[in-house]
Design a protein around this motif. Structure first.
Motif, short mmCIF file in Angstrom:
data_model
loop_
_atom_site.label_atom_id
_atom_site.label_comp_id
_atom_site.label_asym_id
_atom_site.label_seq_id
_atom_site.Cartn_x
_atom_site.Cartn_y
_atom_site.Cartn_z
N ASN A 125 0.59 -1.35 0.11
CA ASN A 125 -0.56 0.00 -0.40
C ASN A 125 0.78 1.43 -0.24
O ASN A 125 0.18 2.29 -0.54
N HIS A 126 2.03 1.26 0.37
CA HIS A 126 3.02 1.95 0.56
C HIS A 126 3.12 2.58 -0.90
O HIS A 126 3.91 3.94 -1.17
N VAL A 127 3.68 1.75 -1.90
CA VAL A 127 4.11 2.28 -3.16
C VAL A 127 2.43 2.70 -4.45
O VAL A 127 2.97 2.76 -5.02
N GLY A 128 1.23 3.23 -3.59
CA GLY A 128 0.24 3.05 -4.13
C GLY A 128 -1.41 2.67 -3.99
O GLY A 128 -1.00 1.73 -2.87
N PRO A 129 -2.35 2.87 -4.18
CA PRO A 129 -3.41 2.83 -3.78
C PRO A 129 -3.57 1.43 -3.83
O PRO A 129 -3.22 0.72 -4.68
N TRP A 130 -4.99 1.00 -3.31
CA TRP A 130 -5.32 -0.82 -3.51
C TRP A 130 -6.84 -0.22 -3.90
O TRP A 130 -7.64 -0.21 -1.66
N GLY A 131 -7.32 -0.12 -4.60
CA GLY A 131 -8.59 -0.14 -4.69
C GLY A 131 -8.52 1.22 -5.57
O GLY A 131 -8.37 1.91 -6.17
N PRO A 132 -10.40 1.64 -6.17
CA PRO A 132 -11.78 0.90 -6.09
C PRO A 132 -11.29 -0.85 -6.26
O PRO A 132 -10.81 -0.85 -8.12
N VAL A 133 -11.21 -2.01 -6.45
CA VAL A 133 -10.74 -3.51 -6.62
C VAL A 133 -12.08 -3.95 -6.91
O VAL A 133 -13.63 -3.70 -6.71
N HIS A 134 -11.96 -4.43 -8.10
CA HIS A 134 -13.22 -4.66 -9.48
C HIS A 134 -13.86 -6.26 -9.40
O HIS A 134 -14.41 -6.56 -9.84
N GLY A 135 -12.61 -6.86 -9.52
CA GLY A 135 -12.67 -8.31 -9.83
C GLY A 135 -11.49 -9.57 -9.50
O GLY A 135 -10.67 -8.40 -8.23
N VAL A 136 -11.05 -10.47 -9.65
CA VAL A 136 -9.90 -11.05 -8.33
C VAL A 136 -8.95 -12.21 -10.33
O VAL A 136 -9.97 -12.68 -11.29
N MET A 137 -7.78 -12.65 -10.17
CA MET A 137 -7.22 -13.04 -10.93
C MET A 137 -6.54 -13.71 -10.56
O MET A 137 -6.04 -14.26 -9.37
N MET A 138 -5.88 -15.41 -11.01
CA MET A 138 -6.12 -16.09 -10.68
C MET A 138 -4.49 -16.26 -11.95
O MET A 138 -4.86 -15.65 -12.56
N HIS A 139 -3.39 -17.07 -11.25
CA HIS A 139 -2.36 -17.24 -11.42
C HIS A 139 -1.89 -18.59 -11.67
O HIS A 139 -2.25 -19.41 -10.73
N HIS A 140 -0.93 -19.04 -11.87
CA HIS A 140 -0.09 -20.24 -11.71
C HIS A 140 1.59 -19.73 -10.83
O HIS A 140 1.81 -18.70 -11.66
N THR A 141 2.06 -20.58 -10.46
CA THR A 141 3.22 -19.82 -9.59
C THR A 141 4.36 -20.26 -10.49
O THR A 141 5.82 -19.48 -10.20
N VAL A 142 4.70 -21.33 -11.44
CA VAL A 142 6.56 -21.69 -11.87
C VAL A 142 6.89 -21.77 -10.51
O VAL A 142 8.04 -21.54 -10.60
N THR A 143 6.22 -22.61 -9.79
CA THR A 143 6.89 -23.46 -8.49
C THR A 143 6.55 -24.35 -8.56
O THR A 143 5.74 -24.81 -8.59
N LYS A 144 7.50 -25.19 -7.23
CA LYS A 144 7.04 -26.58 -6.90
C LYS A 144 7.88 -26.34 -5.32
O LYS A 144 8.62 -26.31 -4.82
N GLY A 145 6.81 -27.54 -4.54
CA GLY A 145 6.87 -27.26 -3.03
C GLY A 145 5.63 -26.64 -2.41
O GLY A 145 5.99 -25.21 -2.92
N THR A 146 4.59 -26.93 -1.97
CA THR A 146 4.20 -25.83 -0.96
C THR A 146 4.93 -24.55 -0.39
O THR A 146 4.36 -23.29 -0.59
N ALA A 147 5.50 -25.12 0.76
CA ALA A 147 6.53 -24.84 1.51
C ALA A 147 7.49 -23.37 0.22
O ALA A 147 7.39 -22.43 1.49
N ASN A 148 7.92 -23.94 -0.93
CA ASN A 148 8.66 -22.88 -1.57
C ASN A 148 7.79 -22.13 -1.73
O ASN A 148 8.28 -21.29 -2.22
N THR A 149 6.49 -22.63 -2.57
CA THR A 149 5.38 -21.45 -3.24
C THR A 149 4.87 -20.68 -2.07
O THR A 149 4.88 -19.23 -2.72
#
Length: 192
Positions: free
Chosen positions: A29-53
């Motif tokens: 938040n210190h680098v710019g505003p959050w909002g107004p929020v309008h949606g949800v975005m899905m990504h993949h991580t390109v990582t393996k292993g939950t703890a690492n991810t």
């Protein structure tokens, strides 16, 4: 929605939630505003292993500080909360796409990167190599559906408010291997 409302919405949707450190106040938040929020975005991580991810998504890496999303959806369907507020996940994307998300209309092609997506989207990083070979377990895809539906339910949004990174920013391919059209249809069914 507050951080408390966020976690409550996820749990109310039947998700198993893991709180990671100071996630409620971990943001950009210190680098710019959050909002107004309008949606949800899905990504993949390109990582393996939950703890690492989870560690990478919480802390970031050289040149891209964390958090890199709000929640990490692991292969087992758990949602690991790593941040709340502005997160480095969406980057710059297409203003025409943002207008379509707000209006819940069919998405146009993402052919420019002129709008700050970190300001306007919740982000879920989903543990997957993104190579087209790493499988998407049914429990993980169900958690993606439930997490997006939880946010939509609070904001009175529908499936068209949920997009993939590939639909926002030219050159992105994530979440590779998941049909966003199919995911949106499942979200709409869940919200009925």
């Amino acid at each position: 929605m507050s951080a408390s409302s966020f976690i409550r919405a996820l749990k109310n949707e039947g998700l198993t939630v893991v709180e990671v450190g100071d996630w409620r106040t971990h943001n950009r938040n210190h680098v710019g505003p959050w909002g107004p929020v309008h949606g949800v975005m899905m990504h993949h991580t390109v990582t393996k292993g939950t703890a690492n991810t989870v560690r990478i998504c919480r802390d970031g890496y050289a040149g891209l500080p964390g958090p890199l999303c709000h929640g990490v959806i692991s292969k087992d369907g758990r949602v690991h909360l790593v941040g709340y507020g502005r997160a480095n996940h969406a980057g710059s994307g297409d203003d025409d796409v943002l207008r379509a998300v707000i209006a819940e209309k069919t998405l146009p092609p993402d052919n420019e990167a002129n709008t700050d997506g970190n300001r306007h989207f919740y982000g879920f990083e989903c543990e997957n190599l993104g190579d087209g070979k790493d499988p998407w377990p049914a429990v993980q895809v169900e958690a993606m559906e439930a997490a997006a539906a939880a946010v939509c339910r609070v904001h009175n949004w529908n499936g068209p408010s949920v997009i993939g990174h590939l639909e926002w920013q030219p050159g992105k391919i994530d979440p590779r291997g998941v049909s966003m059209g199919g995911l949106r249809r499942r979200i709409d069914e869940r919200l009925k």
